[in-house]
Design a protein around this motif. Structure first.
Motif: not given
Length: 344
Positions: A228-232, A289-292, A296-308
């Motif tokens: 799995a790719l966990l995209a940071y 757009m960047a997060l979407a 939407q990429q098939q190779l991404v299992a989960a996307t890491l998001v963080g915030a302050t």
């Protein structure tokens, strides 16, 4: 919220993973608890941290992020409903206050796991990752490798044996790598298959409109081997929001951490302006757009998001409801061909 099961595991994770590296420095413990409450309330069940966090940390703040998550887990009693991932720091980064020597020896890994369990106030870690390799290679601003590290001795079999013992002891469930390249991934796969040892189930690497280097060599390996790719950094350290195009505000992350130069070169500015224009022409913000795109990429299992801030976190999570049209995706590819991977 959408979910996926990481291959070769029973871990059902949300497509959004909450990144927590600001907890304990930019965010207080109360801030951290509020973010965790909000994210889990939106269906996020995947939380990622690291022993070295918070970002920009030092000996005084070391471990605060895990501790803030741990106090929240104790208070809410939600541990069994969540997938918790953390990481062991590798060498070469000058953080001897963590351990000395900072390596992946059996002693270091065991010490690190025990401390993370204590800080997180849990009996087990669902996904334990090597934050970056022991060897010096192309990561954090370097595009390629022209010289091999003469000081690194291949100890991947020993590392896997250590993890095997920790898995059998019930202290960790699965292992993964981070900031790794094709050579490292293949070495881990070779040794695990040859010796019937735990297989890495994930790769946590940067992946965004500014950095798609994962597609060059790692993507085929991961797709064929079910890793799995966990995209940071899907927003490029916030750069893809467009908020830094006119400079870095005093309290911004870029201003606070000038050492993170990956996203500040001329071509990053050029590409970000083009992506921002494309997003706005199609009724979106740059961040949406960047997060979407990553989601939407098939190779991404989960996307890491963080915030302050909670407002940032809400906006980031909302962006996963955006679906990019084929026309927008084609325009993205045109920009990528014009300014490919400006952030190594």
């Amino acid at each position: 919220m959408k979910y996926t099961t990481l291959a070769n595991t029973n871990l059902k994770v949300s497509k959004i993973c909450l990144g927590t590296m600001t907890f304990g420095n930019q965010n207080t413990e109360n801030d951290a608890h509020s973010q965790l409450d909000y994210a889990t309330g939106r269906g996020v069940n995947f939380i990622d941290t690291a022993e070295m966090y918070p970002i920009g940390g030092n000996a005084e703040t070391f471990g605060n992020t895990e501790k803030h998550i741990g106090s929240w887990l104790k208070k809410t009693r939600k541990r069994d409903n969540l997938v918790i991932a953390t990481k062991i720091a590798g060498p070469n980064r000058g953080m001897t206050y963590i351990r000395n020597p900072l390596n992946f020896s059996k002693k270091s890994i065991t010490t690190a796991v025990e401390l993370s369990l204590k800080n997180l106030q849990t009996d087990y870690i669902d996904l334990y990752q090597m934050h970056w390799p022991e060897r010096v290679m192309n990561m954090f601003g370097q595009r390629g490798v022209q010289h091999i590290d003469p000081f690194w001795t291949d100890n991947i079999l020993d590392v896997l044996n250590t993890f095997d013992g920790l898995i059998k002891a019930g202290k960790i469930k699965h292992i993964g790598v981070s900031n790794e390249n094709p050579y490292g991934v293949m070495r881990f796969l070779m040794e695990s298959e040859k010796h019937n040892l735990p297989k890495i189930v994930s790769i946590q690497n940067p992946y965004s409109l500014l950095n798609r280097l994962y597609e060059v060599g790692l993507s085929e390996i991961a797709l064929r081997e079910n890793i799995a790719l966990l995209a940071y950094s899907p927003l490029g350290f916030g750069f893809l929001s467009g908020k830094y195009l006119d400079g870095f505000p005093e309290k911004s992350r870029m201003k606070a951490f000038p050492q993170f130069i990956r996203y500040t070169n001329e071509n990053c500015f050029k590409a970000t302006k083009l992506y921002k224009t494309l997003a706005e022409e199609n009724g979106m913000t740059s961040s949406e757009m960047a997060l979407a795109f990553v989601n939407q990429q098939q190779l991404v299992a989960a996307t890491l998001v963080g915030a302050t801030t909670l407002d940032q976190l809400k906006s980031n999570i909302d962006a996963f409801d955006v679906v990019l049209s084929e026309d927008v995706l084609k325009e993205i590819e045109k920009i990528h061909e014009l300014v490919p991977n400006p952030a190594p």
